[in-house]
Design a protein around this motif. Structure first.
Motif, PDB file in Angstrom:
ATOM      1  N   ILE A   1    -118.840  24.488  74.525  1.00 58.67           N
ATOM      2  CA  ILE A   1    -119.749  23.381  74.215  1.00 58.67           C
ATOM      3  C   ILE A   1    -119.313  22.118  74.942  1.00 58.67           C
ATOM      4  O   ILE A   1    -118.155  21.984  75.337  1.00 58.67           O
ATOM      5  N   ASP A   2    -120.259  21.231  75.127  1.00 55.20           N
ATOM      6  CA  ASP A   2    -119.957  19.929  75.722  1.00 55.20           C
ATOM      7  C   ASP A   2    -119.886  18.909  74.597  1.00 55.20           C
ATOM      8  O   ASP A   2    -120.911  18.532  74.031  1.00 55.20           O
ATOM      9  N   ALA A   3    -118.680  18.512  74.261  1.00 62.30           N
ATOM     10  CA  ALA A   3    -118.492  17.518  73.197  1.00 62.30           C
ATOM     11  C   ALA A   3    -118.652  16.134  73.807  1.00 62.30           C
ATOM     12  O   ALA A   3    -117.734  15.600  74.419  1.00 62.30           O
ATOM     13  N   ASP A   4    -119.832  15.583  73.657  1.00 61.57           N
ATOM     14  CA  ASP A   4    -120.109  14.266  74.204  1.00 61.57           C
ATOM     15  C   ASP A   4    -119.751  13.177  73.198  1.00 61.57           C
ATOM     16  O   ASP A   4    -119.197  13.456  72.132  1.00 61.57           O
ATOM     17  N   GLU A   5    -120.077  11.950  73.541  1.00 62.67           N
ATOM     18  CA  GLU A   5    -119.755  10.800  72.690  1.00 62.67           C
ATOM     19  C   GLU A   5    -120.345  10.959  71.287  1.00 62.67           C
ATOM     20  O   GLU A   5    -119.676  10.708  70.281  1.00 62.67           O
ATOM     21  N   GLU A   6    -121.592  11.404  71.205  1.00 60.42           N
ATOM     22  CA  GLU A   6    -122.255  11.543  69.915  1.00 60.42           C
ATOM     23  C   GLU A   6    -121.577  12.607  69.040  1.00 60.42           C
ATOM     24  O   GLU A   6    -121.421  12.418  67.835  1.00 60.42           O
ATOM     25  N   ILE A   7    -121.145  13.714  69.633  1.00 59.38           N
ATOM     26  CA  ILE A   7    -120.430  14.761  68.892  1.00 59.38           C
ATOM     27  C   ILE A   7    -119.120  14.205  68.354  1.00 59.38           C
ATOM     28  O   ILE A   7    -118.783  14.389  67.178  1.00 59.38           O
ATOM     29  N   HIS A   8    -118.363  13.505  69.209  1.00 59.37           N
ATOM     30  CA  HIS A   8    -117.098  12.927  68.752  1.00 59.37           C
ATOM     31  C   HIS A   8    -117.323  11.915  67.634  1.00 59.37           C
ATOM     32  O   HIS A   8    -116.572  11.881  66.653  1.00 59.37           O
ATOM     33  N   GLU A   9    -118.347  11.093  67.762  1.00 54.26           N
ATOM     34  CA  GLU A   9    -118.643  10.104  66.720  1.00 54.26           C
ATOM     35  C   GLU A   9    -119.047  10.790  65.414  1.00 54.26           C
ATOM     36  O   GLU A   9    -118.628  10.365  64.339  1.00 54.26           O
ATOM     37  N   HIS A  10    -119.849  11.852  65.516  1.00 55.60           N
ATOM     38  CA  HIS A  10    -120.258  12.579  64.306  1.00 55.60           C
ATOM     39  C   HIS A  10    -119.031  13.133  63.573  1.00 55.60           C
ATOM     40  O   HIS A  10    -118.901  12.961  62.356  1.00 55.60           O
ATOM     41  N   TYR A  11    -118.155  13.790  64.315  1.00 57.96           N
ATOM     42  CA  TYR A  11    -116.995  14.406  63.663  1.00 57.96           C
ATOM     43  C   TYR A  11    -115.949  13.383  63.225  1.00 57.96           C
ATOM     44  O   TYR A  11    -115.258  13.594  62.232  1.00 57.96           O
TER      45      TYR A  11
ATOM     46  N   LYS B   1    -113.544   5.824  74.508  1.00 56.65           N
ATOM     47  CA  LYS B   1    -113.523   5.310  73.141  1.00 56.65           C
ATOM     48  C   LYS B   1    -113.828   6.368  72.080  1.00 56.65           C
ATOM     49  O   LYS B   1    -113.111   6.476  71.088  1.00 56.65           O
ATOM     50  N   SER B   2    -114.882   7.151  72.270  1.00 57.26           N
ATOM     51  CA  SER B   2    -115.262   8.128  71.238  1.00 57.26           C
ATOM     52  C   SER B   2    -114.171   9.180  71.034  1.00 57.26           C
ATOM     53  O   SER B   2    -113.895   9.581  69.908  1.00 57.26           O
ATOM     54  N   MET B   3    -113.537   9.609  72.118  1.00 53.70           N
ATOM     55  CA  MET B   3    -112.450  10.586  71.994  1.00 53.70           C
ATOM     56  C   MET B   3    -111.217   9.950  71.346  1.00 53.70           C
ATOM     57  O   MET B   3    -110.575  10.562  70.491  1.00 53.70           O
ATOM     58  N   ASP B   4    -110.894   8.743  71.757  1.00 55.69           N
ATOM     59  CA  ASP B   4    -109.720   8.060  71.217  1.00 55.69           C
ATOM     60  C   ASP B   4    -109.895   7.751  69.732  1.00 55.69           C
ATOM     61  O   ASP B   4    -108.956   7.909  68.947  1.00 55.69           O
ATOM     62  N   ASP B   5    -111.097   7.331  69.337  1.00 56.74           N
ATOM     63  CA  ASP B   5    -111.372   7.079  67.916  1.00 56.74           C
ATOM     64  C   ASP B   5    -111.245   8.364  67.106  1.00 56.74           C
ATOM     65  O   ASP B   5    -110.676   8.383  66.016  1.00 56.74           O
ATOM     66  N   PHE B   6    -111.802   9.466  67.650  1.00 60.01           N
ATOM     67  CA  PHE B   6    -111.697  10.756  66.966  1.00 60.01           C
ATOM     68  C   PHE B   6    -110.228  11.164  66.842  1.00 60.01           C
ATOM     69  O   PHE B   6    -109.793  11.641  65.789  1.00 60.01           O
ATOM     70  N   ALA B   7    -109.464  10.963  67.897  1.00 61.67           N
ATOM     71  CA  ALA B   7    -108.043  11.339  67.883  1.00 61.67           C
ATOM     72  C   ALA B   7    -107.285  10.591  66.788  1.00 61.67           C
ATOM     73  O   ALA B   7    -106.455  11.183  66.085  1.00 61.67           O
ATOM     74  N   ILE B   8    -107.578   9.321  66.615  1.00 61.16           N
ATOM     75  CA  ILE B   8    -106.885   8.519  65.598  1.00 61.16           C
ATOM     76  C   ILE B   8    -107.201   9.020  64.199  1.00 61.16           C
ATOM     77  O   ILE B   8    -106.314   9.210  63.371  1.00 61.16           O
TER      78      ILE B   8
ATOM     79  N   CYS C   1    -127.852  15.536  72.552  1.00 60.57           N
ATOM     80  CA  CYS C   1    -127.443  16.595  73.478  1.00 60.57           C
ATOM     81  C   CYS C   1    -128.191  17.899  73.231  1.00 60.57           C
ATOM     82  O   CYS C   1    -128.045  18.857  73.988  1.00 60.57           O
ATOM     83  N   GLY C   2    -129.015  17.945  72.180  1.00 62.58           N
ATOM     84  CA  GLY C   2    -129.762  19.151  71.860  1.00 62.58           C
ATOM     85  C   GLY C   2    -129.127  19.986  70.773  1.00 62.58           C
ATOM     86  O   GLY C   2    -129.717  20.965  70.316  1.00 62.58           O
ATOM     87  N   ALA C   3    -127.925  19.632  70.364  1.00 62.29           N
ATOM     88  CA  ALA C   3    -127.285  20.339  69.249  1.00 62.29           C
ATOM     89  C   ALA C   3    -128.011  19.979  67.953  1.00 62.29           C
ATOM     90  O   ALA C   3    -128.546  18.873  67.816  1.00 62.29           O
ATOM     91  N   VAL C   4    -128.035  20.926  67.040  1.00 63.23           N
ATOM     92  CA  VAL C   4    -128.659  20.710  65.739  1.00 63.23           C
ATOM     93  C   VAL C   4    -127.636  21.028  64.668  1.00 63.23           C
ATOM     94  O   VAL C   4    -127.009  22.093  64.693  1.00 63.23           O
ATOM     95  N   ILE C   5    -127.434  20.106  63.752  1.00 56.21           N
ATOM     96  CA  ILE C   5    -126.527  20.351  62.631  1.00 56.21           C
ATOM     97  C   ILE C   5    -127.377  20.793  61.452  1.00 56.21           C
ATOM     98  O   ILE C   5    -128.308  20.093  61.041  1.00 56.21           O
ATOM     99  N   LEU C   6    -127.064  21.977  60.963  1.00 57.67           N
ATOM    100  CA  LEU C   6    -127.776  22.566  59.830  1.00 57.67           C
ATOM    101  C   LEU C   6    -126.878  22.459  58.608  1.00 57.67           C
ATOM    102  O   LEU C   6    -125.729  22.918  58.631  1.00 57.67           O
ATOM    103  N   TYR C   7    -127.382  21.857  57.564  1.00 53.51           N
ATOM    104  CA  TYR C   7    -126.634  21.674  56.322  1.00 53.51           C
ATOM    105  C   TYR C   7    -127.192  22.640  55.289  1.00 53.51           C
ATOM    106  O   TYR C   7    -128.378  22.556  54.940  1.00 53.51           O
ATOM    107  N   TYR C   8    -126.361  23.560  54.818  1.00 47.48           N
ATOM    108  CA  TYR C   8    -126.780  24.571  53.857  1.00 47.48           C
ATOM    109  C   TYR C   8    -125.867  24.584  52.655  1.00 47.48           C
ATOM    110  O   TYR C   8    -124.675  24.290  52.774  1.00 47.48           O
ATOM    111  N   GLU C   9    -126.415  24.988  51.510  1.00 44.06           N
ATOM    112  CA  GLU C   9    -125.577  25.308  50.363  1.00 44.06           C
ATOM    113  C   GLU C   9    -125.865  26.744  49.951  1.00 44.06           C
ATOM    114  O   GLU C   9    -127.018  27.196  50.052  1.00 44.06           O
ATOM    115  N   PRO C  10    -124.826  27.463  49.539  1.00 44.43           N
ATOM    116  CA  PRO C  10    -125.051  28.836  49.095  1.00 44.43           C
ATOM    117  C   PRO C  10    -125.895  28.858  47.811  1.00 44.43           C
ATOM    118  O   PRO C  10    -125.767  27.995  46.960  1.00 44.43           O
TER     119      PRO C  10
END
Length: 185
Positions: free
Chosen positions: A21-31, A65-72, A174-183
């Protein structure tokens, strides 16, 4: 009671491979935001060792910045590592699990939740084991728009049907979709 949330990146064809996967700025910010809401992270040995990359980046920033913030935030978030081979961990924010997976997770879920934070699990093997034990309260699957054809399937070795209720979705630029599910139990 704290929730156990399985949060993981995967390909459209269901494989867990961070190199696909390509972890872009938005992915790093999300995580990074997800980790800020985490009380504890649960990892297996392999994922823990992969994530140690971020410990070095927290000390020697990349300038992105997004990678460094995630790293911290990754560096400071408490982690529990489940391993039969590791005898110790040297990341200050990590410790080895001392009980079985079920005992450790049950104790964590029942621990005081004054801070309102939940427990996240991000290792494919742990997600499978915990799903089999009905310990996961929510799945957050970040599905990336790539087909790789092979690799480690997320739901490998699940023998019983697990029905899920879609809670919400989040579409990233980036086209990724986060799906939130509960069992559905």
């Amino acid at each position: 009671m704290k929730k156990i949330i399985a949060a993981i990146n995967m390909t459209l064809d269901g494989f867990c491979d961070h190199t696909a996967i390509d972890a872009d700025e938005e992915i790093h910010e999300h995580y990074a935001e997800l980790l800020r809401s985490a009380d504890t992270l649960l990892y297996g040995r392999t994922t823990y060792q992969l994530m140690e990359y971020w410990r070095e980046l927290a000390v020697n920033p990349s300038g992105v910045k997004s990678m460094d913030d995630f790293a911290i935030v990754m560096d400071t978030t408490p982690k529990i590592v489940f391993s039969h081979t590791l005898k110790s961990v040297d990341w200050k924010s990590a410790k080895l699990a001392t009980r079985s997976l079920e005992e450790e997770v049950t104790a964590l879920k029942q621990s005081d939740n004054k801070n309102g934070k939940d427990i996240y699990v991000g290792s494919p093997g742990l997600i499978i084991s915990m799903a089999k034990l009905n310990l996961i309260d929510e799945f957050q699957l970040c599905v990336h728009p790539v087909v790789v054809g092979s690799g480690l399937p997320l739901f490998k070795d699940i023998n019983n049907r697990i029905e899920l209720k879609l809670l919400k979705t989040k579409i990233l630029k980036c086209g990724a979709v986060i799906l939130y599910y509960e069992p559905i139990i």
